[in-house]
Design an enzyme around this catalytic site. Structure first.
Site, PDB file in Angstrom:
ATOM      1  N   GLU A  15       0.836  -1.205   0.000  1.00 32.20           N
ATOM      2  CA  GLU A  15       0.000   0.000   0.000  1.00 32.20           C
ATOM      3  C   GLU A  15       0.871   1.256   0.000  1.00 32.20           C
ATOM      4  O   GLU A  15       0.611   2.213  -0.727  1.00 32.20           O
ATOM      5  CB  GLU A  15      -0.913  -0.018   1.225  1.00 32.20           C
ATOM      6  CG  GLU A  15      -1.865  -1.213   1.230  1.00 32.20           C
ATOM      7  CD  GLU A  15      -2.457  -1.527   2.596  1.00 32.20           C
ATOM      8  OE1 GLU A  15      -3.397  -2.334   2.644  1.00 32.20           O
ATOM      9  OE2 GLU A  15      -1.981  -0.984   3.623  1.00 32.20           O
ATOM     10  N   GLY A  81     -11.687  -6.462   4.341  1.00 28.27           N
ATOM     11  CA  GLY A  81     -12.561  -7.570   3.980  1.00 28.27           C
ATOM     12  C   GLY A  81     -13.999  -7.061   3.908  1.00 28.27           C
ATOM     13  O   GLY A  81     -14.386  -6.176   4.673  1.00 28.27           O
ATOM     14  N   ASP A 200     -11.047  -9.035  -0.096  1.00 29.49           N
ATOM     15  CA  ASP A 200     -11.577 -10.392   0.126  1.00 29.49           C
ATOM     16  C   ASP A 200     -12.951 -10.246   0.757  1.00 29.49           C
ATOM     17  O   ASP A 200     -13.352  -9.157   1.152  1.00 29.49           O
ATOM     18  CB  ASP A 200     -10.641 -11.184   1.058  1.00 29.49           C
ATOM     19  CG  ASP A 200     -10.448 -10.486   2.390  1.00 29.49           C
ATOM     20  OD1 ASP A 200      -9.440  -9.775   2.539  1.00 29.49           O
ATOM     21  OD2 ASP A 200     -11.332 -10.607   3.264  1.00 29.49           O
TER      22      ASP A 200
HETATM   23  N1  ADE Z   1      -8.088  -6.696   5.861  1.00 32.62           N
HETATM   24  C1  ADE Z   1      -8.309  -7.229   4.646  1.00 32.62           C
HETATM   25  N2  ADE Z   1      -9.105  -8.326   4.725  1.00 32.62           N
HETATM   26  C2  ADE Z   1      -9.389  -8.481   6.042  1.00 32.62           C
HETATM   27  C3  ADE Z   1     -10.128  -9.429   6.772  1.00 32.62           C
HETATM   28  N3  ADE Z   1     -10.748 -10.432   6.147  1.00 32.62           N
HETATM   29  N4  ADE Z   1     -10.195  -9.301   8.129  1.00 32.62           N
HETATM   30  C4  ADE Z   1      -9.556  -8.285   8.743  1.00 32.62           C
HETATM   31  N5  ADE Z   1      -8.823  -7.369   8.122  1.00 32.62           N
HETATM   32  C5  ADE Z   1      -8.739  -7.451   6.772  1.00 32.62           C
END
Ligand code: ADE
Length: 236
Positions: A15, A81, A200
């Protein structure tokens, strides 16, 4: 008096790299193991730092940067996420507000996320920065939502055992630094915005998607940050 700077904070190297690749580098300094990059981005003086992952590192370096630079604003960008089923990897979420999902003193009668014996629970992004970001033209889908923060990476099993992140806290996306940084900024009345790209869906394949998509989605967040900086009034 030199114009006050904008703090650009990220958690991960990929990033930070997106910031550095698109800026003029003016120098750097070190503090407590962090490298603080002095940059000019989109005509604005900025300092960019990779905090590292989690609430403690992010809070610690945010406090230092506020003390050291007396900045005008802080923008935290990176990945998250998805909790909202409408969100897909690559989508961008602008935080309307943020809550620490892992702060739980319900045993003493406080609502989940509330810092006990204070009014601190929901931290709200700077409305002006949010408005600027919402108007940006971007090839990515842009949402405004609630971001939840805690020292846990969420996958399918956490979603099952922590269903309150949707049911009770109405979170749209989940990550590991935002609300902590927001709490520090709020204490100092420093305007802030958190910009996250979905990497995700916090499900069974979250760890695979996260690693695979990180470099690409980190660039999406950067494009929004660059757009915000370009739209801000230039210092004279
Ligand atoms: N950052 C990116 N994906 C994440 C997830 N699944 N849980 C916590 N932080 C995240």
């Amino acid at each position: 008096m030199p114009p006050r700077t904008t703090i650009l904070l990220t958690a991960m190297e990929e990033e930070l790299q997106a910031f550095l690749d698109h800026s003029t580098r003016l120098g750097s300094e070190s503090w407590a193991g962090w490298t603080i990059h002095h940059l000019e981005c989109a005509g604005m003086p900025c300092v960019a730092v990779r905090s590292g992952v989690g609430k403690v590192l992010a809070s610690m370096v945010t406090q230092h940067l506020i003390d050291r630079f007396q900045p005008s604003r802080l923008i935290l960008s990176g990945v998250a996420g998805a909790l909202n089923p409408d969100y897909e990897p690559g989508d961008i979420v602008l935080a309307r507000d943020l809550i620490q999902h892992d702060l739980d003193v319900r045993a003493l009668g406080f609502p989940r996320g509330q810092v006990p014996w204070s009014n601190d629970r929901i931290f709200t992004s700077c409305p002006d920065l949010l408005r600027i970001a919402q108007k940006l033209q971007t090839p990515h889908r842009l949402f405004t939502g609630r971001i939840l923060t805690g020292d846990q990476f969420f996958t399918h099993s956490e979603l099952l055992s922590h269903s309150y992140v949707r049911d009770e806290l109405a979170g749209d996306a989940i990550e590991m630094e935002g609300a902590a940084v927001a709490q520090v900024c709020s204490r100092h009345q420093l305007p802030f915005l958190v910009v996250r790209t979905i990497s995700d869906k916090a499900d069974g394949s979250a760890h695979l998607d996260f690693s695979r998509l990180l470099p690409e989605v980190a660039r999406n967040s950067w494009s929004v940050v660059e757009g915000i900086l370009a739209a801000l009034p230039k210092p004279v």
